[in-house]
Every structure is written in structure tokens, then in C-alpha cells.
Scaffold this active site. Sequence first.
Site, short mmCIF file in Angstrom:
data_model
loop_
_atom_site.label_atom_id
_atom_site.label_comp_id
_atom_site.label_asym_id
_atom_site.label_seq_id
_atom_site.Cartn_x
_atom_site.Cartn_y
_atom_site.Cartn_z
N HIS A 1 -24.04 5.03 13.53
CA HIS A 1 -24.14 5.48 12.18
C HIS A 1 -25.63 6.07 11.84
CE1 HIS A 1 -20.20 5.69 10.40
NE2 HIS A 1 -19.94 4.43 10.31
N GLU B 1 -22.11 0.60 13.68
CA GLU B 1 -22.91 0.52 12.70
C GLU B 1 -24.33 1.27 13.14
OE1 GLU B 1 -21.39 0.46 9.95
OE2 GLU B 1 -19.75 -0.82 10.77
N MET C 1 -21.58 -2.90 7.57
CA MET C 1 -21.95 -1.62 6.75
C MET C 1 -23.47 -1.30 7.45
SD MET C 1 -21.58 0.41 4.36
CE MET C 1 -22.77 1.63 4.03
N GLU C 2 -23.48 0.23 7.40
CA GLU C 2 -24.60 0.79 8.31
C GLU C 2 -25.77 0.98 7.44
OE1 GLU C 2 -21.80 2.32 7.16
OE2 GLU C 2 -22.01 4.33 6.98
N ASN C 3 -26.02 0.27 6.24
CA ASN C 3 -27.24 0.63 5.48
C ASN C 3 -28.33 0.98 6.38
OD1 ASN C 3 -25.65 -0.46 3.10
ND2 ASN C 3 -26.19 -2.54 4.43
N1 BES Z 1 -19.34 2.41 6.36
C1 BES Z 1 -18.27 1.50 6.96
C2 BES Z 1 -17.87 0.35 6.10
C3 BES Z 1 -17.33 0.47 4.60
C4 BES Z 1 -16.10 0.75 4.62
C5 BES Z 1 -17.95 0.34 3.57
C6 BES Z 1 -15.44 0.89 3.66
C7 BES Z 1 -17.31 0.59 2.18
C8 BES Z 1 -16.24 0.79 2.30
C9 BES Z 1 -18.70 0.91 8.25
O1 BES Z 1 -19.36 2.02 9.17
C10 BES Z 1 -17.10 0.84 8.92
O2 BES Z 1 -16.70 1.77 9.20
N2 BES Z 1 -17.13 -0.50 9.28
C11 BES Z 1 -15.49 -0.75 10.05
C12 BES Z 1 -15.78 -1.36 11.38
C13 BES Z 1 -15.70 -0.12 12.55
C14 BES Z 1 -15.98 -0.71 13.68
C15 BES Z 1 -15.02 0.77 12.39
C16 BES Z 1 -15.17 -1.97 9.11
O3 BES Z 1 -15.75 -2.50 8.32
O4 BES Z 1 -13.95 -2.30 9.35
ZN ZN Z 2 -18.13 3.35 9.98
#
Ligand code: BES
Ligand code: ZN
Length: 849
Positions: A294, A291, A256-258
Site C-alpha cells: 500500500h 500493507e 492497516m497501512e498507516n
Molecule cells: N486498509 C485496510 C484496512 C482497513 C479496512 C481499514 C477497513 C479500515 C477499514 C488494509 O489495507 C486491508 O485491506 N487489510 C485487510 C487485509 C488484507 C490482506 C486484505 C484486512 O484487514 O482484512
Molecule cells: Zn488494503
Amino acid sequence: MKEATPQTIYLKDYTPFGWQVDSVHLTFKLAPEATRVTSRIRFTPDPAAPAQDFFLHGEELTLIRAAVDGVAVTPEVTPEGLRCAVPNGPFLWEAEVEIAPASNTALEGLYMSNGMYCTQCEAEGFRKITYYPDRPDVMSVFTVRIEGAEPVKLSNGNPGASGDGFAEWHDPWPKPAYLFALVAGDLVNHPDSFTTMSGRQVELNIWVRPGDEGKCAWGMESLKKSMTWDEEVYGREYDLDIFNIVAVDDFNMGAMENKGLNVFNSSAVLASPETSTDANFERIEAIIAHEYFHNWTGNRITCRDWFQLCLKEGLTVFRDSQFTSDMRSAEVKRISDVIDLRARQFPEDQGPLSHPVRPESFQEINNFYTATVYEKGAEVIGMLKRLVGDEAYAKALDLYFARHDGQACTIEDWLRVFEDTTGRDLSQFKRWYSQSGTPHLKVAESYADGSYTLTFTQHTPPTPGQSDKAPQVLPIAVGLLNPNGDEVVPTTVLEMTEAEQSFTFEGLAAKPVPSILRGFSAPVVLDRSSSPEERAFLLAHDTDAFNRWEANRDLAREGLVAMITEGAAPDEAWLDGLQKVIADEALDPAFRALMMGGPSQSELAQVLHGRGITPDPEAIWTASETLRDAKARRWAGLLPRLADEAAVTAPFSPDAEQAGKRALGGAVLSLQTRIDGGAAAEAQFKAADNMTLQLTALSCLVSAGRDEAALGVFERQWSGDRLVMDKWFALQIAATTPDKAVERAEALTRHPAFDMKNPNRFRATLGGLAMHHAGFHRRDGAGYRLLADWLIRLDAVNPQTTARMCTVFQTWKRYDPDRQALIRAELERIAARPGLSRDVTEMVTRMLS
Ligand code: BES
Ligand code: ZN
């Protein structure tokens, strides 16, 4: 827990919040069962917004006190939030709430993982921390004070004062609440630093539990590469004095990109050669980049509302895939992405859960972090870039950052920067965001007097809620080859906008062989029944690596379909042609390893279903096994030479070159195992000094049925390593025969190390079962039953992960009436549970409708 409510949210109903939030001050007094959160928030009415009640989101909060401008108030509190009378002008809102992080098993909001406090606020988790307008278009500057005995206390932005039992943080960049983060615990750091392109020093840290310090170096390398790449390729610089990453064992997603404080599932950041596979290293590199990227595409420019999720996710996936292509092999990355798209996005888009890249309604936003929003969302950006060209793409992105920095935006804003830089009208292209379903593309060809014409027809089958489809803009990359194998027309992008459209090439001395949809230039199903000779020709001669791989995949697929439906024997001529490619030492070993694999069994089921044939998982399993046996026999003479070539003598490195060799070696070993019964695998298992070699060998031993001893050895060696044990759980299900998969999964749920509260372990075990196509789809329904039992149990603990895993049932209508009835019964059993979460209710309802 959130109750099931049938409430649907619509994109068309968007209304801005009635106030601006000038500043947010939060104080946390940490305690596992009774954390106190005090908020001081300055609101100013927004004259541009329509009149509305003052409503703040809040869930599972105990309100201790609230005040407006220092005067105590008694708001009207509901399970979703509170309403309160407020002055007409600016005012100060103060509230104190109590929450219980230690009993928060949903892993949203503030929770605890191994004694450490951490948060997950995207999408709507901040409302479980305090009362707030928890929507991405409300952006504000946060100052945070954390009080507690934990030695390390982190939040977003730059560090402020700290001392005995407290730490303060200030984030100067306005952000939506979903980017808030707090971490506190007994953590150790792997420090480093980075000098940005304008010469600013940034402190970098990866924070982990004591004992994991040795697994941070790769993540740190990946972070620094990402920071450099974003400066060089997108001109984007980091904007705080410090960047922290924290590894957490219990996490629903990957990471998560906090702002300034990225939180990672430990599986997505911790790595060492002994404990991590090459695939793990590559994933970590990509996810750290994702992340980090983002920070500009998501944080500095965020989403107006959650319908615009692809604005940040599609774009950031596109950016991280560009990064991986630059760090490794672009061809191999493209092929891997298409394999993934077909395995995850196509079934979604062709089944009951199909939705547009920008959905128009949802009940639970967590259910829309999908392959369609992410991967198709990234494909759409790839098409846009191909259509406008690299230079215009770069200009449009510069304009996007310049025009929208600090804003919460929409897809309209995104497309407008492309229209404004190129003068193009993108109204038809915009259908990619609103129309669901996978277009099917048919091709006809004609040749006369040196003139060669390709005629394309596109058609998108109906999807839920969308019966009439309009033609999409399709960039179709085409190259033409001479019958002697020379390329006569290099890659050219044809821009298709009509339902049917022809393109003519003049001045060709002979009828060419077309190489269509090079690089998979559009996310479509190409329905082209070309001859095996033509495919073999492209396999041998195409200059486009993707289409070379694709020609082979077409041959593999058609061969398997003939084996399944007609009892045909494996196509020996094809295997001989393929052998030449695999033996070619001039080609990248990683590419050759990909060429050795075939379509997955689930993909074959989809193909058969698409042709009106009911897939039989057992028959698909048998055919796939028979084909692998045939490859092993046919290529037996070549395998030892390939094994030699794949051997790595240099010290371990997770780079693309070594990883490619090990991938080739793994593909060779799995064939070799079919000949020697596992002798070579056993030797490799004993000698392995890295996890890639050890795990491939173990997988071969399991599939050869020679696993009892090795599984025990592995377990004893790694019982103290959570991430390696996840592999141990997953592998013994994945590599076993269909008759054993359910029993193994069931037995593993009784293993002392099984813990349903840990999403990684749950996914390794029950997700592992669902990935075993023939094992999961066992005729008697035992696989469906076991999974449904566990989904029901998990829903009470962690609705988000449960709802994600429910999607394994989305392909249920492919199968025979008996299996359909069994799956339907399980879905109905889940749906009938009293107190079922909103997350799972929505998923099950959509799949049943
Ligand atoms: N913003 C998301 C994490 C997230 C996803 C938070 C769903 C809340 C609900 C993060 O940037 C993300 O996309 N993570 C992916 C990995 C990425 C390499 C595609 C993940 O967690 O699978
Ligand atoms: Zn993402």
C-alpha cells in the site's frame, strides 16, 4: 456513538474541498480518560474549488478552544463537525480538543488496547481525534509531538527530537488523514534493517508487548521479502528512513497501512511454530506484503473519495496475490483464491448486499470494505492484465506511478493509463466497475470437418438497483485436448464482448475436449453441463492445474447434489479416478490436499438454490458426511502410504513445501479418523511439536466426539496465549456436530476467557457458530437467535465489527419459508433496537429490502 442517520452519500455529488492544507502540527498530551489534542493547521483557499462554508469533520470531541490566526473563535458545533467563519486568504487554524481513549470500545480513532494507546483512522476515524477535513483527497504534511510517560511513542514518518516524556515525528510525504497513526505504550521491538535498491538504509522494527518478542521473526522475514519483491517486480522503493509495525490485540480488521507505521491485529503478525498454523504463517506473509505494498498503491497514490476504494484495495490485493504466487505455488494460490471468492464474494454478489466494485452510494463507508471491492476488484485487475498482456501491464503501471504520484485518484485515472499505453478503448471494460452481479456463462460446441466452434452466451441476473445488465468483456482462457489426452491448442485467451459470441478453431483432426476458463480467467459462473466422462477426462489429463481441480470439484458437486436430492450413493468411479490423482507423488502435496476437499456446505446450498431447489442444511450435512465416510473407506488402503509421505522429519519451517505436506497429512488424518475412531489423531495430538499438527489432531478428535480430555489439555497448555485460545474457541464449534454447535457457542460465551470487546475472540466464538452451516441453520432458529442476541449487545460496543458479522444473514433467502421467517424475525428484532448504529442499520435494512 454515531447515531443512526438515514443520510446517503453519492459518488455523483463529489465536490473538492475548498482549501488546501499546507501543513498540520499535532500535539498529543496522553491520558486514558482525558487526552488533549492540539492542532495547528495552515489552510489556503483553493481557487479551483467551488465556494463553500468552512466545515471540519469532528465526532465525539470536546472542543476546549479554537482560534483563527491567533484570535479566539466560537465555531458552530454539530455532532458531525464544526462550521466557522474564516478569512478569504490563507490562515492558521488552531484547536484544542479532549478525547477519552480508554472508553473508546469502537476501536476507531484513538483507543487503548491492554494499556497501549493506538489509532485506527481509515476510513473516517481521524475525525474522532481532532477537527479536520477528514477526506482522502485532502493531503498534507504532518508533524506530530507526543507527550506522555509511555516509554515508546510512535507516529508516521521519520523520528525527530525526543526526550523526557516526549517524542516528535515528521512525515515529509503528503498524506490524507486516514493514514495518520499514533502508538504509545510499554513496547519492545524486534529490530532489523533493509538496504533499498538505491542503497538507502532503512531501520525496520516490529513492536510488541513484552513477552511477544519471540513471535516476530517471521513477520520481519516477510517484510524484507515484500520490500525486495516490490523493488524487483514493480520497481518500487521504500521512501522513509524507518518502517515500524506494531502488533495490537484489539483491532477490528487484519492490519492497516498507516504511512511508515503499520498497525497489525496481533493475529496477523505474531507467529511461532508452537503457536501458529501453516495457514497463519501464510496469512501473515500475505498481509505484511499487502500493507507494505500500500505504500505505493494507496499511500503515495491514494483515492479521491471512498467510492474509489478498489483503486487501492483491489490493486493491492492483486499485488499481494502475485507476491504469494511467487513465494509459494502459483497454482495452489489461484485455487485457494477462487475457493475464497466463491465462498465470500459470490454470495454477496448474488444476494441483497450486491454492489458494484465501485459503489455509487453508501451510508457507512465501513460497510463497503467488502469481498466485492477487494476480491472482485483484484479479479478485475487480473482480467485487465490478461487482456493487455504482461508487458503492457508493466508499462501501464510505470505510467500510473509516474503520472499520479502524490495524487488522490479515480478509477478513470487508473483505466486511462491502460488506454494511453495500449491504445485500447476500455469503455466497455469499465462496466466491471459499475455493474454488480456475477455473470453466468453458457457454452455450446460444434465440430465438423476439422473445425471446432465454441459459442458462449453471457447473462447477468438482476441485482438490487440494477435490473438491466449489459454484456461484460470476458477474457476466456481456453485450451483444447485431443481425445488421447494431448493438448492440441495451448491456452488461448478469447475476448468475449457480446452477449453471444462464437470462436472457431480450425485444423483439428478429431473433436477435441475443451478446457474452458483456465486459471479462472474471469469471475463468472460457468454453466456447462458436460458429461461425467468429460470431467473425469479433464481430471486425468488437463495441463491446467486450476481446471484439473475444477473438473474434480464439478464431479464432487454433481455427486453431492445427486446424493442430496435423489438419495444417490457416492460415485465410486469418480472416487477411484480421484484416488489416482491423490496418490500421484509427482504432484504437489498441497494441490493433492486441495483435491481431497469438497465444496463447502454453504456453497452446496448456493448451488441448489441456483437450480431452484430449496437447500436443507441437515440433508447437506448428511450427504457431506456420507461422502467423507465413503472416501475414507474407498481410499483406506492408500491412506497409510500418504501419511508416511506427508510426514516431515526436517526441523519445522513454514515454507510451502512443508506446509503442503502437513496439509496433505491433515486431510489424510481426518479420513483416517473415520476409520480408527481417532486413534491416530490422539497419537498425533500427544506427539505434536507444532500448532498445525496439534490443531489438526484436536479438530479430528472433536469431530470424532473424543474431545473432552484433549480440549482440557489444550486449554491448560495454552490458557496464557490469547491467539491460541482464539483457535480453541473456534475449533470446538467448527468441528462439532450440528446438534451441538449452538450449545457449545452459548457455553463458550460464558467462559471466563470470553471477551466481547476483543474482536478476535468475538469472531472466534460467534463467527465460529455462523460458519457451521448446519449448526447455525438449526431448524428451531436457536442459532439465529443466539447470534442476534450477541450482535445487539456488540453493537453498543463496536458497530464496525457488528455490521461485518451481520452479513452472515445475507444468504437468508436461499432457505425454506420457516427458516426465512425465523431469520427475518431476528433481522427485524435487530433493526428495531433504539440507538442502533448507522453501520448496522444500513446492513440490516439492505438485507431486509
Ligand atoms: N486498509 C485496510 C484496512 C482497513 C479496512 C481499514 C477497513 C479500515 C477499514 C488494509 O489495507 C486491508 O485491506 N487489510 C485487510 C487485509 C488484507 C490482506 C486484505 C484486512 O484487514 O482484512
Ligand atoms: Zn488494503
